[in-house]
Design a protein around this motif. Sequence first.
Motif, PDB file in Angstrom:
ATOM      1  N   GLY A 102       0.634  -1.351   0.046  1.00 12.52           N
ATOM      2  CA  GLY A 102       0.121   0.011  -0.082  1.00 12.52           C
ATOM      3  C   GLY A 102       0.721   1.333  -0.085  1.00 12.52           C
ATOM      4  O   GLY A 102       0.227   2.277   0.085  1.00 12.52           O
ATOM      5  N   ALA A 103       2.118   1.273  -0.217  1.00 13.93           N
ATOM      6  CA  ALA A 103       2.872   2.485  -0.176  1.00 13.93           C
ATOM      7  C   ALA A 103       2.602   3.214  -1.498  1.00 13.93           C
ATOM      8  O   ALA A 103       2.296   2.541  -2.594  1.00 13.93           O
ATOM      9  CB  ALA A 103       4.367   2.223  -0.368  1.00 13.93           C
ATOM     10  N   THR A 104       2.588   4.460  -1.496  1.00 14.41           N
ATOM     11  CA  THR A 104       2.141   5.145  -2.701  1.00 14.41           C
ATOM     12  C   THR A 104       3.430   5.900  -3.221  1.00 14.41           C
ATOM     13  O   THR A 104       3.573   6.630  -4.493  1.00 14.41           O
ATOM     14  CB  THR A 104       1.288   6.185  -2.447  1.00 14.41           C
ATOM     15  N   GLY A 105       4.666   5.455  -2.788  1.00 13.11           N
ATOM     16  CA  GLY A 105       6.037   6.162  -3.394  1.00 13.11           C
ATOM     17  C   GLY A 105       7.165   5.372  -2.600  1.00 13.11           C
ATOM     18  O   GLY A 105       7.127   4.649  -1.788  1.00 13.11           O
ATOM     19  N   TYR A 106       8.290   5.067  -3.603  1.00 18.21           N
ATOM     20  CA  TYR A 106       9.637   4.606  -2.996  1.00 18.21           C
ATOM     21  C   TYR A 106      10.694   5.578  -3.782  1.00 18.21           C
ATOM     22  O   TYR A 106      10.602   5.661  -4.948  1.00 18.21           O
ATOM     23  CB  TYR A 106       9.485   3.217  -3.665  1.00 18.21           C
ATOM     24  N   ILE A 107      11.255   6.024  -2.543  1.00 20.08           N
ATOM     25  CA  ILE A 107      12.392   6.647  -3.011  1.00 20.08           C
ATOM     26  C   ILE A 107      13.688   6.297  -2.185  1.00 20.08           C
ATOM     27  O   ILE A 107      13.881   5.957  -1.377  1.00 20.08           O
ATOM     28  CB  ILE A 107      12.360   8.200  -2.572  1.00 20.08           C
ATOM     29  N   LEU A 108      14.894   6.506  -3.024  1.00 16.32           N
ATOM     30  CA  LEU A 108      16.208   6.286  -2.321  1.00 16.32           C
ATOM     31  C   LEU A 108      16.919   7.147  -1.755  1.00 16.32           C
ATOM     32  O   LEU A 108      16.855   8.341  -2.117  1.00 16.32           O
ATOM     33  CB  LEU A 108      17.180   5.847  -3.655  1.00 16.32           C
ATOM     34  N   LYS A 109      17.459   6.964  -0.624  1.00 19.92           N
ATOM     35  CA  LYS A 109      18.289   7.894   0.291  1.00 19.92           C
ATOM     36  C   LYS A 109      19.370   8.643  -0.412  1.00 19.92           C
ATOM     37  O   LYS A 109      19.575   9.749   0.234  1.00 19.92           O
ATOM     38  CB  LYS A 109      18.500   7.093   1.579  1.00 19.92           C
ATOM     39  N   ASP A 110      19.702   8.209  -1.438  1.00 20.08           N
ATOM     40  CA  ASP A 110      20.990   8.982  -2.051  1.00 20.08           C
ATOM     41  C   ASP A 110      20.460   9.985  -3.065  1.00 20.08           C
ATOM     42  O   ASP A 110      21.262  10.614  -3.880  1.00 20.08           O
ATOM     43  CB  ASP A 110      21.947   8.180  -2.757  1.00 20.08           C
ATOM     44  N   VAL A 111      19.050  10.175  -3.238  1.00 13.54           N
ATOM     45  CA  VAL A 111      18.568  11.158  -4.187  1.00 13.54           C
ATOM     46  C   VAL A 111      18.808  12.512  -3.588  1.00 13.54           C
ATOM     47  O   VAL A 111      18.916  12.885  -2.382  1.00 13.54           O
ATOM     48  CB  VAL A 111      17.243  10.964  -4.446  1.00 13.54           C
ATOM     49  N   PRO A 112      18.890  13.638  -4.481  1.00 16.89           N
ATOM     50  CA  PRO A 112      18.984  15.264  -3.895  1.00 16.89           C
ATOM     51  C   PRO A 112      17.798  15.429  -3.097  1.00 16.89           C
ATOM     52  O   PRO A 112      16.678  14.939  -3.270  1.00 16.89           O
ATOM     53  CB  PRO A 112      18.969  15.680  -5.272  1.00 16.89           C
ATOM     54  N   ASN A 113      17.817  16.532  -2.246  1.00 20.15           N
ATOM     55  CA  ASN A 113      17.026  16.784  -1.391  1.00 20.15           C
ATOM     56  C   ASN A 113      15.633  17.170  -2.095  1.00 20.15           C
ATOM     57  O   ASN A 113      14.531  17.199  -1.702  1.00 20.15           O
ATOM     58  CB  ASN A 113      17.154  18.008  -0.530  1.00 20.15           C
ATOM     59  N   GLU A 114      15.973  17.880  -3.155  1.00 19.31           N
ATOM     60  CA  GLU A 114      14.782  18.491  -3.974  1.00 19.31           C
ATOM     61  C   GLU A 114      14.028  17.273  -4.519  1.00 19.31           C
ATOM     62  O   GLU A 114      12.719  17.529  -4.752  1.00 19.31           O
ATOM     63  CB  GLU A 114      15.325  19.270  -5.341  1.00 19.31           C
ATOM     64  N   GLU A 115      14.536  16.088  -4.719  1.00 20.35           N
ATOM     65  CA  GLU A 115      13.766  14.968  -5.251  1.00 20.35           C
ATOM     66  C   GLU A 115      12.722  14.449  -4.098  1.00 20.35           C
ATOM     67  O   GLU A 115      11.735  14.072  -4.550  1.00 20.35           O
ATOM     68  CB  GLU A 115      14.748  13.904  -5.865  1.00 20.35           C
ATOM     69  N   ILE A 116      13.249  14.474  -3.008  1.00 20.64           N
ATOM     70  CA  ILE A 116      12.461  14.018  -1.952  1.00 20.64           C
ATOM     71  C   ILE A 116      11.325  14.882  -1.682  1.00 20.64           C
ATOM     72  O   ILE A 116      10.211  14.690  -1.362  1.00 20.64           O
ATOM     73  CB  ILE A 116      13.436  14.162  -0.465  1.00 20.64           C
ATOM     74  N   VAL A 117      11.617  16.273  -1.736  1.00 20.87           N
ATOM     75  CA  VAL A 117      10.377  17.183  -1.805  1.00 20.87           C
ATOM     76  C   VAL A 117       9.494  17.140  -2.853  1.00 20.87           C
ATOM     77  O   VAL A 117       8.222  16.933  -2.789  1.00 20.87           O
ATOM     78  CB  VAL A 117      10.785  18.714  -1.775  1.00 20.87           C
ATOM     79  N   ALA A 118       9.927  16.799  -3.970  1.00 18.67           N
ATOM     80  CA  ALA A 118       8.967  16.556  -5.291  1.00 18.67           C
ATOM     81  C   ALA A 118       8.408  15.333  -5.010  1.00 18.67           C
ATOM     82  O   ALA A 118       7.044  15.312  -5.223  1.00 18.67           O
ATOM     83  CB  ALA A 118      10.086  16.191  -6.422  1.00 18.67           C
ATOM     84  N   ALA A 119       8.911  14.198  -4.243  1.00 20.91           N
ATOM     85  CA  ALA A 119       8.194  12.769  -3.968  1.00 20.91           C
ATOM     86  C   ALA A 119       7.151  13.268  -3.137  1.00 20.91           C
ATOM     87  O   ALA A 119       5.856  12.963  -3.140  1.00 20.91           O
ATOM     88  CB  ALA A 119       9.129  12.143  -3.392  1.00 20.91           C
ATOM     89  N   ILE A 120       7.358  14.233  -1.937  1.00 23.01           N
ATOM     90  CA  ILE A 120       6.382  14.367  -1.010  1.00 23.01           C
ATOM     91  C   ILE A 120       5.245  15.142  -1.741  1.00 23.01           C
ATOM     92  O   ILE A 120       3.963  14.733  -1.493  1.00 23.01           O
ATOM     93  CB  ILE A 120       6.958  15.353  -0.199  1.00 23.01           C
ATOM     94  N   GLU A 121       5.464  16.099  -2.448  1.00 21.29           N
ATOM     95  CA  GLU A 121       4.243  17.043  -3.339  1.00 21.29           C
ATOM     96  C   GLU A 121       3.437  16.078  -4.051  1.00 21.29           C
ATOM     97  O   GLU A 121       2.349  16.259  -4.240  1.00 21.29           O
ATOM     98  CB  GLU A 121       4.993  18.063  -4.025  1.00 21.29           C
ATOM     99  N   THR A 122       4.144  15.277  -4.811  1.00 20.62           N
ATOM    100  CA  THR A 122       3.596  14.187  -5.751  1.00 20.62           C
ATOM    101  C   THR A 122       2.505  13.319  -5.025  1.00 20.62           C
ATOM    102  O   THR A 122       1.439  13.094  -5.401  1.00 20.62           O
ATOM    103  CB  THR A 122       4.725  13.514  -6.658  1.00 20.62           C
ATOM    104  N   VAL A 123       3.114  12.941  -4.245  1.00 20.08           N
ATOM    105  CA  VAL A 123       2.258  11.794  -3.153  1.00 20.08           C
ATOM    106  C   VAL A 123       1.028  12.461  -2.338  1.00 20.08           C
ATOM    107  O   VAL A 123      -0.036  12.028  -2.383  1.00 20.08           O
ATOM    108  CB  VAL A 123       3.190  11.081  -2.034  1.00 20.08           C
ATOM    109  N   ALA A 124       1.554  13.765  -2.269  1.00 17.73           N
ATOM    110  CA  ALA A 124       0.250  14.531  -1.319  1.00 17.73           C
ATOM    111  C   ALA A 124      -0.799  14.998  -2.313  1.00 17.73           C
ATOM    112  O   ALA A 124      -2.045  14.853  -2.034  1.00 17.73           O
ATOM    113  CB  ALA A 124       0.896  15.697  -0.662  1.00 17.73           C
TER     114      ALA A 124
END
Length: 215
Positions: A102-124
Amino acid sequence: MNNDRSISVLLVDNHPLVLEGLRAVLETYEHIRVVGTAGGVTQGLELAAVEMPDIVLLDINMPKISGIDAIELFRSALPSTKVLMLSMHDNREYISASILRGATGYILKDVPNEEIVAAIETVAAGRTYFSTGVSDVLLQRQQKAKNELLPITPREREILALLAAGHSNRAIAGQLDLSVGTIETHRKTIKRKLGLSTTAELTRIAIEHGLLEAD
């Protein structure tokens, strides 16, 4: 996305330095509000029950209760909260298991900070997000899956893709100019034909067969 409303995020990771780093980064964004941090799943569930976050950013390697097993616990306790996995592993089994639970996303820890934010925005915003390394693994699986024909009609494939992307029955009905009842019938038929029981399984099938592009 609309930044008029902030996105509340709960961080769950058993590494204090990771928690502090993530919190420091995310708090520099005005539209993201970190409502708490937890070093374990049990503590995370207790905090989530109080804070009701929009998103739980969850490490996959957790003590006692693994991140993968924790997905269902968070989804059961807080159905409206999205779970975004954070991992060092681009292992296909981990990725598939996370989607299935049931996860709606999966990101790797070595991605840039901007991508973590993009992932949060997309999932939200109600969509799925997979970071670049994860997308590559999924695409490899897609190449194999595309050779396997799904036993559903073109219309059902279209509806499957929309369901997997997070659209509601009502939204799909409006987009395709069909009734909500017709979309629900298609949903049940697709699940029956594919032997599936949950929307998470529909999402996994759609991704593996290239019907849903990873962001």
